[in-house]
Design an enzyme around this catalytic site. Structure first.
Site, PDB file in Angstrom:
ATOM      1  CE  LYS A 182      -3.545   2.316   2.764  1.00 19.17           C
ATOM      2  NZ  LYS A 182      -4.460   2.246   3.892  1.00 19.17           N
ATOM      3  CD  GLU A 215       9.321  -6.148   7.039  1.00 17.18           C
ATOM      4  OE1 GLU A 215       9.061  -5.037   6.511  1.00 17.18           O
ATOM      5  OE2 GLU A 215       9.136  -6.377   8.255  1.00 17.18           O
ATOM      6  N   GLY A 225      -4.851  -2.037   5.276  1.00 20.50           N
ATOM      7  CA  GLY A 225      -4.095  -3.199   4.784  1.00 20.50           C
ATOM      8  C   GLY A 225      -4.814  -4.511   5.042  1.00 20.50           C
ATOM      9  NE  ARG A 226      -6.494  -4.115  11.255  1.00 18.16           N
ATOM     10  CZ  ARG A 226      -5.805  -2.975  11.402  1.00 18.16           C
ATOM     11  NH1 ARG A 226      -4.674  -2.800  10.761  1.00 18.16           N
ATOM     12  NH2 ARG A 226      -6.257  -2.004  12.177  1.00 18.16           N
ATOM     13  CD  GLU A 236      -1.945  -4.871  12.027  1.00 14.49           C
ATOM     14  OE1 GLU A 236      -0.718  -4.947  12.160  1.00 14.49           O
ATOM     15  OE2 GLU A 236      -2.497  -4.973  10.923  1.00 14.49           O
ATOM     16  CG  HIS A 272      -4.830 -36.218  16.216  1.00 11.84           C
ATOM     17  ND1 HIS A 272      -4.906 -37.552  16.582  1.00 11.84           N
ATOM     18  CD2 HIS A 272      -5.888 -35.992  15.399  1.00 11.84           C
ATOM     19  CE1 HIS A 272      -5.957 -38.101  15.994  1.00 11.84           C
ATOM     20  NE2 HIS A 272      -6.570 -37.171  15.271  1.00 11.84           N
ATOM     21  CE  LYS A 277       5.848  -0.931  10.224  1.00 12.27           C
ATOM     22  NZ  LYS A 277       4.979  -0.139   9.378  1.00 12.27           N
TER      23      LYS A 277
HETATM   24  C1  G6Q Z   1      -2.554  -3.905   8.001  1.00 18.49           C
HETATM   25  C2  G6Q Z   1      -1.308  -3.319   8.427  1.00 18.49           C
HETATM   26  C3  G6Q Z   1      -0.053  -4.021   7.922  1.00 18.49           C
HETATM   27  C4  G6Q Z   1       0.308  -3.689   6.480  1.00 18.49           C
HETATM   28  C5  G6Q Z   1       1.729  -4.168   6.218  1.00 18.49           C
HETATM   29  C6  G6Q Z   1       2.168  -3.950   4.799  1.00 18.49           C
HETATM   30  O1  G6Q Z   1      -3.639  -3.480   8.248  1.00 18.49           O
HETATM   31  O2  G6Q Z   1      -1.308  -1.968   8.153  1.00 18.49           O
HETATM   32  O3  G6Q Z   1      -0.101  -5.403   8.068  1.00 18.49           O
HETATM   33  O4  G6Q Z   1      -0.590  -4.279   5.605  1.00 18.49           O
HETATM   34  O5  G6Q Z   1       2.607  -3.518   7.102  1.00 18.49           O
HETATM   35  O6  G6Q Z   1       2.108  -2.608   4.473  1.00 18.49           O
HETATM   36  P1  G6Q Z   1       2.260  -2.134   2.988  1.00 18.49           P
HETATM   37  O7  G6Q Z   1       1.154  -2.719   2.191  1.00 18.49           O
HETATM   38  O8  G6Q Z   1       2.232  -0.651   3.021  1.00 18.49           O
HETATM   39  O9  G6Q Z   1       3.590  -2.678   2.509  1.00 18.49           O
END
Ligand code: G6Q
Length: 540
Positions: A206, A212, A267-268, A353, A384, A504
């Site tokens: 996003k 990463e 994001g989520r 989250e 199990h 972070k």
């Molecule tokens: C979700 C969070 C988080 C995010 C990641 C990736 O709600 O904000 O999990 O999706 O940190 O972020 P980017 O899509 O910006 O790389």
């Protein structure tokens, strides 16, 4: 809204606890033959049996009163209308607009967001079709056979969960691989089996600022260019999904190969945006449309069903009942579907989250406990492993059991065994086995306590016909709205995640130290505590 917890509605709910706590599910079922069909709700292709919960009809009414008093309907309508309910980031929360039908209209800040959504979906469709048909070819003229999705958190968990859930819908000629972790082992494993000539990398971020994802994407790009010997190969093998065109261009991906989304998609909550591009390529645009229709089914149900028959509201309020009145700390999600293996992990992010918060929307300490620990594994594997604790441990863990009437494979006998286990577990958890029953089996006195099951362990059973794209969409939306309702009751902002920031920032500092000529001296100068300093010394 913390007055909620001193309101008459809340007091009445708390008073109901002692009534229910003195009863047992055995008695409640024995005295009420229709309980198992009455305490149920249905909608959007989902059937919810919540009769095996520690509730009476009165409890349900009181929970609905609390939801109403908390303003769930008002806040729900504000969310769907695009009001800026994400108050700490000053944004609307409009993942529901991602699945609105074409032709609907929702104007936010002068823009018809539904039209924007469908314009992007149309571009995704064209692109997905050209990759699937082999019309889109790589730099050397070969069709794409492997898609590597690079993203993390919300830009990974949804697509990876759905790709597995919809395994039977995946194109035979494509393999989808997901890389998220900054542990190089993740990228290493993905590249080990991929052929650069036939690989398409979808970089999902996003912000396009996540270390990463950008590191993995940079190394994947080098791998590709080195193998194909030409920078000009990149546009045929790299596409981006982001809200940040400038950073995409800076990274070296042509913005003509970028699929956008918007600030108002968290994001989520983004798997049904362009973040689902890899999934759309895998299952095809028509099935992606069905997937969106499943979300829409639940959106409509959530907006129209009376609260006492509203699936996300019931599930949310049962969660509030256990978290705040019974004070149970965790919640298990147990899909009886191997293809839903990643669903608990997906829900961990969605729920923890969103509602893992300790201050209210206005920044005051919350009045009651908020989000529970969410966890789970598919059945029967979990049986199990950890079910022992759910049956006989000292903690009570409310659980959602999820099952499907029809399998999407031909092993009918397997499915009957799976189903028998699902049904047996909720029965065993609810009704247990008394010491007298154990003794009547001739069990040695010394073992009677060991073999006694307390029962009264609450479960929901959620059933659908089959794990189709539409049902996967419906399940996601169901939990999205469940989490939303709980956030309203607890008066937290379910749409920010400030808690991930500190780590972070500290990682960036430590990385600078590790990158320096003398990490030990750099760590010393940075003034870390003695533990962190020693760990840096050992790791450098
Ligand atoms: C979700 C969070 C988080 C995010 C990641 C990736 O709600 O904000 O999990 O999706 O940190 O972020 P980017 O899509 O910006 O790389």
């Amino acid at each position: 809204m913390s007055e909620l917890f001193s309101s008459p509605e809340w007091q009445a709910l708390r008073a109901n606890h002692s009534v229910v706590a003195s009863a047992s599910l055995r008695e409640m079922f024995a005295n009420d033959p229709s309980r198992g069909t009455r305490l149920t709700a249905e909608g959007a292709g989902l059937y919810l049996d919540f009769s095996k919960h520690l509730i009476t009809d009165e409890t349900l009414n009181l929970l609905v009163d609390v939801a109403r008093e908390a303003g769930v309907e008002v806040r729900r309508d504000a969310m769907f209308a695009g009001e800026p309910i994400n108050n700490t980031e000053g944004r609307a929360v409009l993942h529901s607009a991602l699945r609105r039908a074409e032709g609907d209209e929702l104007v936010v800040d002068g823009e018809d967001v539904v039209a924007d959504v469908h314009a992007t979906l149309a571009r995704m469709r064209t692109f997905a079709e050209s990759v699937r048909s082999g019309e889109w070819v790589g730099h050397t003229g070969k069709p794409i056979t492997t898609i590597i999705n690079i993203g993390i958190g919300g830009s990974d968990l949804g697509p990876v969960m759905c790709a597995q859930a919809l395994r039977p819908d995946m194109a035979d000629n494509l393999s989808l691989v997901f890389v998220s972790n900054i542990d190089g082992a993740d990228l290493d494993a993905a590249l080990a089996t991929a052929d650069p000539e036939t690989t398409l990398v979808v970089v999902c971020s996003k912000t396009f600022g996540t270390i990463e994802t950008l590191t993995n994407a940079r190394f994947a790009r080098t791998w590709l260019v080195d193998a194909l010997g030409d920078e000009a190969a990149v546009p045929k093998h790299f596409v981006a999904v982001s809200t940040n065109a400038e950073r995409v261009a800076d990274f070296g991906i042509d913005t003509a190969n970028m699929f956008g989304f918007w600030d108002w998609v968290g994001g989520r909550y983004s798997v049904d945006s362009a973040i689902g591009l890899s999934l759309m390529i895998g299952i095809g645009p028509d099935k992606f449309d069905e997937f969106l229709a499943g979300f829409r089914d639940v959106d409509e149900h959530f907006q129209s069903a009376p609260l006492a028959e509203n699936l996300p509201v019931i599930m949310a309020m049962l969660g509030v009942w256990y978290r705040n009145v019974w004070e149970f700390a965790s919640h298990a999600v147990l899909p009886y579907s191997n293809d839903l293996a990643r669903f608990p992990a997906y829900l961990q992010q969605l729920d923890m989250e969103s509602n893992g918060k300790r201050v209210t929307r206005s920044g005051e300490p919350v009045a009651v406990d908020t989000g529970p620990i969410v966890w789970g594994e598919p059945g029967t594997n979990g049986q199990h492993a950890f079910y022992q604790l759910i049956h006989q441990g000292t903690s009570v863990i409310p659980a959602d059991f999820i099952g499907f009437v029809k399998p999407r494979h031909d092993f009918d006998e397997h499915h009957r065994i799976l189903t028998a286990n699902l049904l047996a577990q909720t029965e065993a958890l609810a009704f247990g086995k008394t010491a007298d029953e154990v003794r009547a089996e001739g069990v040695d006195d010394a073992l009677v306590n060991h073999k006694t099951f307390p029962g009264n362990r609450p479960t929901s059973t959620l059933l659908a016909d089959a794990l189709t794209p539409r049902i996967v969409g419906a399940l996601i939306a169901l939990y999205e709205h469940k989490v939303f309702v709980q956030g309203v009751v607890w008066d937290v902002n379910s749409f920010d995640q400030w808690g991930v920031e500190l780590g972070k920032v500290l990682a960036t500092n430590i990385l600078n130290e590790l990158n320096s000529d003398d990490p030990v001296a750099a760590a010393e100068a940075a003034g870390h505590d003695s533990s962190t300093r020693e760990l840096i010394r050992r790791m450098s």
